[in-house]
Design an enzyme around this catalytic site. Structure first.
Site, mmCIF file in Angstrom:
data_model
loop_
_atom_site.group_PDB
_atom_site.id
_atom_site.type_symbol
_atom_site.label_atom_id
_atom_site.label_comp_id
_atom_site.label_asym_id
_atom_site.label_seq_id
_atom_site.Cartn_x
_atom_site.Cartn_y
_atom_site.Cartn_z
ATOM 1 N N GLU A 130 -5.769 -10.440 -2.060
ATOM 2 C CA GLU A 130 -6.524 -10.366 -0.786
ATOM 3 C C GLU A 130 -8.017 -10.252 -1.048
ATOM 4 O OE1 GLU A 130 -5.100 -7.282 1.830
ATOM 5 O OE2 GLU A 130 -3.024 -7.600 1.278
ATOM 6 N N GLU A 169 0.802 -1.233 0.000
ATOM 7 C CA GLU A 169 0.000 0.000 0.000
ATOM 8 C C GLU A 169 0.831 1.277 0.000
ATOM 9 O OE1 GLU A 169 -2.946 -0.272 3.100
ATOM 10 O OE2 GLU A 169 -3.471 -2.310 2.527
#
Ligand code: G3I
Length: 403
Positions: free
Chosen positions: A315, A208
Site C-alpha cells: 500500500e 493490521e
C-alpha cells in the site's frame, strides 16, 4: 491513534486555558493580564507558523514535465518480464485512470475498499452480500490478465467502516461469544473466497493485527474474543477453502526497528511453529508524517524472507510535503520511491510493490482529515493528469536488473 489524539488535544486545551486566563485577568484587572496576554500572543504566532508549514496550500515545480519519457517498455511489461507485480489500489472502477493505466502500467491491482467486509454488505447486514462493485473491479482486471490482491478478510479496526457494526452487537449478546465469532468469521471467509475463487489468487487474510498505540496485538473484537488464535484460525479457514491461494498477513510500520516489530516477528514465528498456512507478509508503507529509514526497511524485509516467507509492499504512498525542503520535491520524492521499490525488487522473495491508488487524483489522503487540508498530497506514481512522475523510469530500471 491515542498518540495523535494527545498531540492534538493537549495543545488545544493549553490554548483554551490561556485564553480563559486572559479573559478572567482582564475582567478582574489583575496584574497577571500582561503575562496571559503575552502567552496568547506567542501561541497565536506559533499557530500561524505551523499553519503555513503544515496547512497552507503549496505548489512545487513540476520539472519532470520537461523530461522526455525514454523507457522502451511500460512498467507492467518490465515487471511481468521479471515475474514481479507492480500494483495499484482501485477505488472507483469507472474512473478513466483505471482503463488508461491498467493493464498498460500496472500488472496487479488491489480493490481499495470493495473487498472489505463492510463494503460488500447490503446496509451492513451480516450475511447479505452485494458483490457488484467488487466484481466490476476484479472482472476488468482478470479479463486483462492482471493479478488481483484481495483486501482483506479479517480486520478488527474501525467498527462500522471496515467490518459491520452488527458484529459488535451480536458478539456482545451471544451466549457463547467465541463460538459465535468463529462461526461468523468462517461463514464470511467461505462466502467471499468461494465467490472470488479462481479470480483472486492472493488475499490479505488478516490486516493490521498490531495496535497503533503500542507494541502489542490490537485489542479489538477478534483478539478480545478469541485471543491470538483468531489469526491462526483465519489462515486455516482460508487455506481449507482454496489451498492454491497465497495467504498474507498485512501490517503497517512507521519504524522498522520499533518494539512492535519484535512482537510482530514473535507472532510470525508462533504461526510457523503452529504450522499455520501463511505464505507471505505485506507491509503497507504509508509515508504519512515522515519518510522511513530504508536500511531498516531492507533489514526488516530480509528478516521476513529468511523465515521462508514471501514479501510484498502492499500500500505504498509518500506525501509530497515530506520532501518540501528539497530543491526539487518531485525529484526527491521520485528518488525515495525508486529506492524503496529497488530494495524490494532486489530481493527474489519480494514479489510485488503496490501503490495505494492509481494516480494522485485518487488518494485517500485527499479526503481524510487532516491531510485533506494539507494539500497537495500527491503521494503516488502518476500525477492527476496521469503523467508519469520520474519514479516510473527509476522503477523500470530497477526491474531490468532484477535477477
Ligand atoms: O462508500 C461510502 C459512501 O457511500 C459514503 O457516502 C461515505 C460517507 O463517509 O463513505 C464511503 O465509504 C468510505 C470509503 O473510504 C470510500 O470512500 C468510508 O467511510 C471510509 O472509511 C473509507 O476509507 C478507507 C479506509 O481504508 C477505511 O476502510 C479508505 O478509502 C482507504 O484508502 C483506506 O485504506 C486503508 C487500507 O485498507 C489498510 N491500510 C491503511 C489504508 C489507508 O488508511
Amino acid at each position: 491513534m491515542i498518540k495523535y489524539l494527545i498531540i492534538t488535544t493537549v495543545p488545544a486545551l493549553f490554548i483554551l486555558a490561556s485564553v480563559i486566563w486572559l479573559i478572567v485577568a482582564l475582567v478582574r484587572r489583575s496584574r497577571s493580564r500582561k503575562v496571559a496576554g503575552g502567552l496568547v500572543v506567542v501561541e497565536i504566532a506559533i499557530l500561524v507558523v505551523l499553519y503555513f508549514h503544515w496547512f497552507a496550500p503549496k505548489e512545487f515545480p513540476r520539472n519532470y514535465l520537461n523530461d522526455a519519457q525514454q523507457s522502451s517498455q511500460t512498467l507492467a511489461e518490465a515487471a511481468t518480464a521479471k515475474g514481479f507485480y507492480i500494483g495499484a489500489a482501485i477505488g472507483n472502477p469507472s474512473m478513466p485512470s483505471y482503463a488508461n493505466l491498467v493493464p498498460k502500467e500496472y500488472n496487479s491491482i488491489t480493490p481499495e475498499n470493495a473487498t472489505k467486509w463492510r463494503q460488500m454488505l447490503v446496509d451492513g447486514k451480516i450475511g447479505e452480500y452485494d458483490f457488484t462493485q467488487a466484481d466490476a473491479i476484479v472482472d476488468y482486471a482478470v479479463a486483462n490478465g492482471v493479478r488481483v490482491r484481495g483486501h482483506t478478510l479479517v480486520w478488527g479496526k474501525f467498527s462500522g467502516r471496515t467490518y459491520p457494526k452488527e458484529l459488535d452487537e451480536r458478539i456482545a449478546s451471544a451466549v457463547d461469544p467465541a463460538a459465535e465469532l468463529r462461526q461468523v468469521m468462517r461463514d464470511h471467509i467461505t462466502t467471499v473466497m468461494t465467490h472470488f475463487k479462481g479470480r483472486i489468487k492472493v488475499w490479505d487474510v488478516v490486516n493490521e493485527p498490531m495496535s497503533m498505540d503500542g507494541p502489542y496485538l490490537d485489542k479489538h473484537i477478534y483478539l478480545n474474543t478469541l485471543g491470538k488464535d483468531y489469526i491462526a484460525e483465519a489462515f486455516q479457514i482460508a487455506h481449507e477453502i482454496d489451498p492454491s491461494v497465497q495467504l498474507f498477513i498485512n501490517e503497517q510500520f512507521g519504524n522498522y526497528t520499533s518494539e512492535g516489530v519484535e512482537v510482530f516477528f514473535d507472532l510470525l514465528k508462533w504461526l510457523q511453529e503452529e504450522n499455520v498456512p501463511i505464505h507471505g507478509v505485506g507491509v503497507q508503507a504509508h509515508n504519512i508524517f515522515k519518510t522511513h529509514n530504508l536500511d531498516e526497511f531492507r533489514q526488516f524485509m530480509n528478516r521476513v524472507t529468511e523465515l521462508g516467507l514471501l514479501f510484498e509492499v502492499t500500500e505504498f504512498d509518500a506525501r509530497i510535503r515530506l520532501f518540501d525542503a528539497a530543491e526539487d520535491p518531485y525529484q526527491a520524492q521520485a528518488d525515495y520511491i525508486t529506492e524503496y521499490a529497488r530494495i524490494c525488487i532486489e530481493n527474489p522473495n519480494c514479489i510485488g510493490f503496490t501503490f495505494w491508488g492509481l494516480s494522485d487524483a485518487g488518494t485517500w489522503f485527499d479526503y481524510v482529515p487532516p491531510f485533506s487540508s494539507m494539500l497537495p498530497n500527491d503521494p503516488l506514481l502518476f500525477d492527476i493528469n496521469l503523467h508519469a512522475k520520474p519514479a516510473r523510469a527509476g522503477i523500470i530500471e530497477a526491474l531490468e536488473s532484477r535477477r
